[in-house]
Motif scaffolding. Structure first.
Motif, PDB file in Angstrom:
ATOM      1  N   ALA A 222     -75.134   7.304 -48.315  1.00  0.00           N
ATOM      2  CA  ALA A 222     -75.955   6.264 -47.690  1.00  0.00           C
ATOM      3  C   ALA A 222     -75.391   4.880 -47.985  1.00  0.00           C
ATOM      4  O   ALA A 222     -75.324   4.015 -47.096  1.00  0.00           O
ATOM      5  CB  ALA A 222     -77.393   6.386 -48.194  1.00  0.00           C
ATOM      6  N   ARG A 223     -74.987   4.657 -49.230  1.00  0.00           N
ATOM      7  CA  ARG A 223     -74.397   3.353 -49.592  1.00  0.00           C
ATOM      8  C   ARG A 223     -73.131   3.105 -48.787  1.00  0.00           C
ATOM      9  O   ARG A 223     -72.916   2.006 -48.259  1.00  0.00           O
ATOM     10  CB  ARG A 223     -74.096   3.336 -51.091  1.00  0.00           C
ATOM     11  N   ALA A 224     -72.304   4.119 -48.672  1.00  0.00           N
ATOM     12  CA  ALA A 224     -71.030   3.961 -47.968  1.00  0.00           C
ATOM     13  C   ALA A 224     -71.261   3.753 -46.476  1.00  0.00           C
ATOM     14  O   ALA A 224     -70.671   2.852 -45.867  1.00  0.00           O
ATOM     15  CB  ALA A 224     -70.153   5.193 -48.192  1.00  0.00           C
ATOM     16  N   ALA A 225     -72.124   4.565 -45.871  1.00  0.00           N
ATOM     17  CA  ALA A 225     -72.329   4.467 -44.424  1.00  0.00           C
ATOM     18  C   ALA A 225     -72.920   3.125 -44.036  1.00  0.00           C
ATOM     19  O   ALA A 225     -72.641   2.596 -42.953  1.00  0.00           O
ATOM     20  CB  ALA A 225     -73.239   5.606 -43.952  1.00  0.00           C
ATOM     21  N   GLY A 226     -73.725   2.541 -44.920  1.00  0.00           N
ATOM     22  CA  GLY A 226     -74.357   1.271 -44.599  1.00  0.00           C
ATOM     23  C   GLY A 226     -73.422   0.082 -44.650  1.00  0.00           C
ATOM     24  O   GLY A 226     -73.786  -1.004 -44.189  1.00  0.00           O
ATOM     25  N   ALA A 227     -72.219   0.277 -45.181  1.00  0.00           N
ATOM     26  CA  ALA A 227     -71.308  -0.858 -45.366  1.00  0.00           C
ATOM     27  C   ALA A 227     -70.170  -0.868 -44.370  1.00  0.00           C
ATOM     28  O   ALA A 227     -69.309  -1.743 -44.420  1.00  0.00           O
ATOM     29  CB  ALA A 227     -70.745  -0.828 -46.784  1.00  0.00           C
ATOM     30  N   LEU A 228     -70.126   0.102 -43.453  1.00  0.00           N
ATOM     31  CA  LEU A 228     -68.958   0.243 -42.585  1.00  0.00           C
ATOM     32  C   LEU A 228     -68.909  -0.824 -41.511  1.00  0.00           C
ATOM     33  O   LEU A 228     -69.946  -1.261 -40.985  1.00  0.00           O
ATOM     34  CB  LEU A 228     -68.973   1.629 -41.938  1.00  0.00           C
ATOM     35  N   ALA A 229     -67.670  -1.215 -41.185  1.00  0.00           N
ATOM     36  CA  ALA A 229     -67.433  -2.216 -40.140  1.00  0.00           C
ATOM     37  C   ALA A 229     -66.242  -1.751 -39.305  1.00  0.00           C
ATOM     38  O   ALA A 229     -65.472  -0.896 -39.745  1.00  0.00           O
ATOM     39  CB  ALA A 229     -67.152  -3.573 -40.770  1.00  0.00           C
ATOM     40  N   PRO A 230     -66.059  -2.308 -38.103  1.00  0.00           N
ATOM     41  CA  PRO A 230     -64.945  -1.864 -37.244  1.00  0.00           C
ATOM     42  C   PRO A 230     -63.607  -1.916 -37.961  1.00  0.00           C
ATOM     43  O   PRO A 230     -63.289  -2.888 -38.665  1.00  0.00           O
ATOM     44  CB  PRO A 230     -64.997  -2.856 -36.078  1.00  0.00           C
ATOM     45  N   GLY A 231     -62.836  -0.842 -37.814  1.00  0.00           N
ATOM     46  CA  GLY A 231     -61.520  -0.765 -38.430  1.00  0.00           C
ATOM     47  C   GLY A 231     -61.522  -0.128 -39.794  1.00  0.00           C
ATOM     48  O   GLY A 231     -60.468   0.210 -40.333  1.00  0.00           O
ATOM     49  N   ASP A 232     -62.704   0.068 -40.405  1.00  0.00           N
ATOM     50  CA  ASP A 232     -62.767   0.649 -41.743  1.00  0.00           C
ATOM     51  C   ASP A 232     -62.436   2.127 -41.700  1.00  0.00           C
ATOM     52  O   ASP A 232     -62.726   2.837 -40.729  1.00  0.00           O
ATOM     53  CB  ASP A 232     -64.167   0.482 -42.348  1.00  0.00           C
TER      54      ASP A 232
ATOM     55  N   LEU B 207     -74.481   7.821 -39.668  1.00  0.00           N
ATOM     56  CA  LEU B 207     -73.597   6.723 -39.267  1.00  0.00           C
ATOM     57  C   LEU B 207     -74.308   5.856 -38.239  1.00  0.00           C
ATOM     58  O   LEU B 207     -74.415   6.220 -37.064  1.00  0.00           O
ATOM     59  CB  LEU B 207     -72.289   7.299 -38.700  1.00  0.00           C
ATOM     60  N   ARG B 208     -74.831   4.740 -38.690  1.00  0.00           N
ATOM     61  CA  ARG B 208     -75.509   3.795 -37.794  1.00  0.00           C
ATOM     62  C   ARG B 208     -74.636   2.577 -37.497  1.00  0.00           C
ATOM     63  O   ARG B 208     -74.981   1.761 -36.646  1.00  0.00           O
ATOM     64  CB  ARG B 208     -76.823   3.327 -38.421  1.00  0.00           C
ATOM     65  N   HIS B 209     -73.522   2.431 -38.237  1.00  0.00           N
ATOM     66  CA  HIS B 209     -72.614   1.306 -38.019  1.00  0.00           C
ATOM     67  C   HIS B 209     -71.281   1.868 -37.549  1.00  0.00           C
ATOM     68  O   HIS B 209     -70.616   2.610 -38.275  1.00  0.00           O
ATOM     69  CB  HIS B 209     -72.419   0.517 -39.323  1.00  0.00           C
ATOM     70  N   GLY B 210     -70.922   1.524 -36.321  1.00  0.00           N
ATOM     71  CA  GLY B 210     -69.698   2.081 -35.773  1.00  0.00           C
ATOM     72  C   GLY B 210     -68.609   1.038 -35.656  1.00  0.00           C
ATOM     73  O   GLY B 210     -68.656  -0.034 -36.268  1.00  0.00           O
ATOM     74  N   GLY B 211     -67.624   1.392 -34.840  1.00  0.00           N
ATOM     75  CA  GLY B 211     -66.485   0.504 -34.662  1.00  0.00           C
ATOM     76  C   GLY B 211     -66.582  -0.250 -33.353  1.00  0.00           C
ATOM     77  O   GLY B 211     -67.666  -0.485 -32.823  1.00  0.00           O
ATOM     78  N   ALA B 212     -65.415  -0.610 -32.853  1.00  0.00           N
ATOM     79  CA  ALA B 212     -65.305  -1.330 -31.584  1.00  0.00           C
ATOM     80  C   ALA B 212     -64.166  -0.681 -30.797  1.00  0.00           C
ATOM     81  O   ALA B 212     -63.363   0.052 -31.381  1.00  0.00           O
ATOM     82  CB  ALA B 212     -65.022  -2.806 -31.830  1.00  0.00           C
ATOM     83  N   PRO B 213     -64.074  -0.914 -29.510  1.00  0.00           N
ATOM     84  CA  PRO B 213     -62.971  -0.319 -28.754  1.00  0.00           C
ATOM     85  C   PRO B 213     -61.626  -0.672 -29.384  1.00  0.00           C
ATOM     86  O   PRO B 213     -61.317  -1.843 -29.605  1.00  0.00           O
ATOM     87  CB  PRO B 213     -63.127  -0.946 -27.365  1.00  0.00           C
ATOM     88  N   GLY B 214     -60.847   0.331 -29.712  1.00  0.00           N
ATOM     89  CA  GLY B 214     -59.562   0.095 -30.346  1.00  0.00           C
ATOM     90  C   GLY B 214     -59.649  -0.098 -31.846  1.00  0.00           C
ATOM     91  O   GLY B 214     -58.618  -0.109 -32.536  1.00  0.00           O
ATOM     92  N   LEU B 215     -60.827  -0.254 -32.400  1.00  0.00           N
ATOM     93  CA  LEU B 215     -61.006  -0.421 -33.846  1.00  0.00           C
ATOM     94  C   LEU B 215     -62.117   0.508 -34.307  1.00  0.00           C
ATOM     95  O   LEU B 215     -63.215   0.066 -34.669  1.00  0.00           O
ATOM     96  CB  LEU B 215     -61.369  -1.877 -34.184  1.00  0.00           C
ATOM     97  N   PRO B 216     -61.864   1.788 -34.299  1.00  0.00           N
ATOM     98  CA  PRO B 216     -62.929   2.713 -34.656  1.00  0.00           C
ATOM     99  C   PRO B 216     -63.221   2.704 -36.154  1.00  0.00           C
ATOM    100  O   PRO B 216     -62.399   2.257 -36.960  1.00  0.00           O
ATOM    101  CB  PRO B 216     -62.349   4.080 -34.242  1.00  0.00           C
ATOM    102  N   VAL B 217     -64.381   3.171 -36.509  1.00  0.00           N
ATOM    103  CA  VAL B 217     -64.680   3.542 -37.894  1.00  0.00           C
ATOM    104  C   VAL B 217     -64.212   4.972 -38.069  1.00  0.00           C
ATOM    105  O   VAL B 217     -64.554   5.844 -37.262  1.00  0.00           O
ATOM    106  CB  VAL B 217     -66.193   3.427 -38.175  1.00  0.00           C
ATOM    107  N   THR B 218     -63.438   5.201 -39.102  1.00  0.00           N
ATOM    108  CA  THR B 218     -62.874   6.528 -39.347  1.00  0.00           C
ATOM    109  C   THR B 218     -63.440   7.087 -40.637  1.00  0.00           C
ATOM    110  O   THR B 218     -63.451   6.405 -41.673  1.00  0.00           O
ATOM    111  CB  THR B 218     -61.340   6.454 -39.440  1.00  0.00           C
ATOM    112  N   ILE B 219     -63.935   8.318 -40.577  1.00  0.00           N
ATOM    113  CA  ILE B 219     -64.432   9.032 -41.755  1.00  0.00           C
ATOM    114  C   ILE B 219     -63.471  10.195 -42.021  1.00  0.00           C
ATOM    115  O   ILE B 219     -63.308  11.064 -41.164  1.00  0.00           O
ATOM    116  CB  ILE B 219     -65.842   9.609 -41.527  1.00  0.00           C
ATOM    117  N   CYS B 220     -62.830  10.186 -43.154  1.00  0.00           N
ATOM    118  CA  CYS B 220     -61.862  11.241 -43.504  1.00  0.00           C
ATOM    119  C   CYS B 220     -62.375  12.016 -44.706  1.00  0.00           C
ATOM    120  O   CYS B 220     -62.771  11.415 -45.699  1.00  0.00           O
ATOM    121  CB  CYS B 220     -60.523  10.650 -43.897  1.00  0.00           C
ATOM    122  N   GLY B 221     -62.323  13.325 -44.630  1.00  0.00           N
ATOM    123  CA  GLY B 221     -62.671  14.150 -45.782  1.00  0.00           C
ATOM    124  C   GLY B 221     -61.440  14.411 -46.628  1.00  0.00           C
ATOM    125  O   GLY B 221     -60.371  14.683 -46.108  1.00  0.00           O
ATOM    126  N   ASP B 222     -61.602  14.316 -47.925  1.00  0.00           N
ATOM    127  CA  ASP B 222     -60.548  14.649 -48.878  1.00  0.00           C
ATOM    128  C   ASP B 222     -61.120  15.736 -49.781  1.00  0.00           C
ATOM    129  O   ASP B 222     -61.772  15.423 -50.771  1.00  0.00           O
ATOM    130  CB  ASP B 222     -60.138  13.404 -49.671  1.00  0.00           C
TER     131      ASP B 222
END
Lengths: 178, 548
Positions: free
Chosen positions: B251-261, B275-290
């Motif tokens: 929740a802390r992480a998802a609330g801080a996301l901005a385009p390009g993150d 995920l309530r905060h997304g990206g912008a065209p050409g600058l997506p928010v990317t979530i990667c699992g490790d």
């Protein structure tokens, strides 16, 4: 013996026609006893040759399937003598006893197969693909597990669920047809 | 497991070639001694034989058979060979397996280096001397397993739906290749890299962007845009969220996301990623699992044993939907969904209503009606709390709640707008009453919502991991321009909100997402692991590619 039957008439066309008509049932009979699809197919070819050679021994009007199964039974035992299937097998004595109990095995074979085909269409996609991996590509549960990253036990459980669902479905469909 | 289903399991193990020697001896003894066992053996083996015939016919293998079987053996053998070459029959080693010295290996075939392996796509692996390997099928899983030793690999570009991976005893190496998005409005260009390394250059300079990076052109030249963030179970929500000082909650992480993150998630999570905060065209928010997993089920604790032998644990809340009294709850025991307590048991012949009727019909679609029927063979125990399910002869289903019983006659309530109303001859099942949990592994709830589980004699819950599904959606996407990849979802799925667009999912593994099945065993209560619209690549659901 039917006095009206011309015993000099060759039986081969009749026997071959009957063999063609009952081919799937006989293959199924062999598959059940040998438990190996490829070996069952080989055995069926040998059965064909023997049935053809013994065509004149068959009495028209009698039970062809019972006659052919008796020959198939000996073919199974010959196959077991010649080579062993990979993996565990029932011993010849048990297979002989099983073969004697096969009288009702072919009942409603075509109807059940048709019902099964309809039931396969209704399987959930994941279960359908699992069944196809097992029966079309002849993969055993351990191979499927290795290829998909699942545990062998998970694959076995999923297969058991799919098989039971198919059995239930066949019973329902056969019941509705009845 | 009932006697018949246990015997069927033995026969299945025999057919699958997995039967243990002791079980084989037991099977033989039963077959020799009992005509009923022999009949059951024939019936079950008939199913196996017919499944083989039906599946081969459906795949076209049967049609490839060269005409009638009445041919001399050598002709049939030759025709089989021709048909196999033409139709690519299943018994030929699969096309996703490698060649060694010109011979195609079969799945699981072991060998020792030195060896040079080649694949049809031009990929090549050299196994060092002494290296021990097993061939795989890169269409379904790892192309190769390296059990011990060294290898070097040159891997060709893979098809969109395929990944080349090599498994070791403790890890998997996956070739990612290069994938990126590039967007421009004529004045500014934006780059988002999924895999590999891509350079973005203009007349002012250049920047190299790696997996998860976003870059954009600007007055001073191209530069990286957005932040690389991280969240891990041992993190701290008061930290800055960098990879060296990750956050602790999704929740802390998802609330801080901005385009390009780019947010890297590590570890196993028992909370949803919203995920309530997304990206912008050409600058997506990317979530990667490790090495990340989101688990929709929580382990139950505080087990006590009831006088009736059932084990009980508190479990507040339920995912059950009104009108589906037995559904949508899912209990997971040691990673496998547990069956809901039911009568008849799985594998037993279906029960059918006799003398079914509707003494008290509803008058409006949403009203409650009263139904009745007779079921032969009902167990004698109390069925208080049972749910009733039925399927009419023409295939329409319905369900309700038991009101009472007198012998084999039952009365129940149901919503009048059910697709199927109870009729004589309808297949019927009862669920969820504690008395119906009579087989090890079956479960239900009591009237106070506690989870009840039947275990084998002498077994205890603390020897197992028993978890209850709490979250149907492990990932909820309520914003746009989002990329999610590389996360395992257990006992949960993904939900995409109606307003979200430009959402792409890739390299996700989903297991046991469905919140149960209808009692007929072939209708899932929740058929899709991904609800809503999204672009999907390399999604694996229950071991198979999705969408089908």
């Amino acid at each position: 013996m039917d006095p009206g039957l011309d015993m000099s008439e060759p039986r081969l066309p009749l026997v071959q026609a009957e063999l063609l008509r009952h081919a799937e049932q006989l293959k199924g009979f062999l598959h059940v006893l040998i438990n190996d699809r490829d070996a069952a197919e080989d055995c069926f070819q040998e059965l064909f040759l023997t049935v053809t050679a013994k065509a004149d021994d068959f009495t028209p009007g009698t039970d062809f399937l019972a006659w052919a199964r008796a020959i198939a039974r000996y073919k199974v035992l010959q196959h077991l003598d010649r080579r062993r299937r990979r993996g565990p097998m029932l011993d010849p004595a048990t297979i002989e006893i099983l073969a004697e109990d096969a009288a009702s095995f072919g009942d409603e074979w075509d109807e059940r197969l048709a019902a099964l085909r309809g039931c396969l269409e209704r399987l959930p996609p994941a279960a359908r693909r699992l069944v196809e991996e097992r029966y079309t590509r002849e993969r055993l549960p351990a191979d499927i597990a290795a290829a998909t990253g699942r545990t062998a036990n998970g694959v076995t459980v999923a297969l058991a669920k799919a098989r039971s669902a198919l059995e239930d479905c066949i019973v329902r469909r056969m019941g509705r047809q009845a | 497991m009932s006697g018949d289903s246990g015997f069927d399991a033995l026969v299945d193990a025999y057919a699958d070639g997995t039967i243990a020697e002791a079980d084989l001896q037991a099977l033989q003894a039963a077959l020799r001694a009992d005509a009923g066992a022999r009949q059951r053996f024939w019936r079950r083996q008939r199913l196996h034989a017919q499944l083989g015939a039906a599946c081969r016919a459906a795949s076209g293998a049967a049609e490839a058979r060269p005409g009638p079987v009445i041919r001399p053996r050598w002709l049939a053998a030759a025709a089989v060979l021709v048909a196999a070459l033409g139709a690519g029959w299943a018994w030929w080693p699969a096309a996703g397996t490698p060649r060694l010295d010109g011979r195609r290996l079969t799945v699981g075939e072991a060998f020792t280096g030195p060896a040079v392996l080649t694949w049809d796509d031009g990929s090549r692996i050299i196994v060092d001397a002494g290296g021990r390997c097993r061939a795989g099928d890169n269409r379904m899983g790892p192309a190769l397993s390296l059990d011990q030793g060294c290898l070097s690999a040159e891997i060709a570009r893979q098809a969109r739906d395929r990944r080349f991976s090599i498994a070791t005893p403790d890890a998997t190496a996956t070739v990612l290749g290069t994938a990126f998005e590039l967007a421009t409005d004529g004045a500014v260009s934006r780059l988002a890299v999924e895999h590999g390394v891509v350079r973005l250059a203009d007349r002012h300079g250049s920047v190299e962007a790696r997996a998860g990076d976003c870059a954009a052109t600007g007055p001073a030249g191209p530069g990286l845009v957005g932040r690389r963030l991280a969240v891990a179970p041992d993190g701290d929500d008061g930290a800055d969220g960098s990879t060296r000082h990750p956050w602790r909650t999704l929740a802390r992480a998802a609330g801080a996301l901005a385009p390009g993150d780019c947010l890297v998630i590590r570890g196993t999570w028992h909370e949803p990623l919203v995920l309530r905060h997304g990206g912008a065209p050409g600058l997506p928010v990317t979530i990667c699992g490790d090495d990340a997993a989101i688990d929709g089920a929580d382990e139950l604790t505080g087990w006590t044993r009831r006088p009736d032998g059932l084990w009980s644990a508190p479990a507040d809340g339920t995912l059950a939907t009104p009108g589906q009294p037995f559904g949508n709850d899912q209990l997971i025991i040691d990673g496998a969904p547990a069956p809901l307590a039911a009568w008849p048991d799985a594998g037993a012949p279906a029960a059918r209503f006799g003398n079914a009727g509707i003494p008290g019909p509803g008058r409006e679609p949403a009203s409650t009606a009263r139904g009745s029927g007779y079921l032969s063979g009902l167990p004698d125990q109390s069925l208080d709390g049972a749910a009733v399910w039925w399927r009419t002869p023409d295939g329409r289903v319905g369900c309700g709640r038991l009101l009472g019983r007198a012998g084999g006659s039952i009365e129940f309530t149901f919503r009048w707008d059910m697709p199927g109303h109870p009729v004589t001859g309808a297949e019927a099942r009862l669920f969820a009453a504690p008395a119906l949990a009579d087989q090890p592994g079956e479960w239900t709830r009591d009237g106070e919502g506690r989870v009840l589980v039947r275990l084998a004699d002498g077994d205890r819950p603390d020897r197992h991991r028993i978890a209850l599904q709490r979250r149907r959606a492990g990932i909820l996407v309520a914003a746009s321009s989002i990329r999610v990849r590389g996360i395992d979802l257990r006992t949960c799925g993904i939900q995409i909100g109606p307003a979200a667009h430009d959402v792409r999912l890739s390299d996700l593994v989903v297991g046991d997402h469905a919140a149960g099945w209808w009692p007929d065993g072939d209708t899932p209560l929740r058929p899709d692991p991904v609800l809503g619209g999204a672009s999907m690549e390399r999604i694996i659901v229950d071991g198979f590619p999705w969408p089908p």
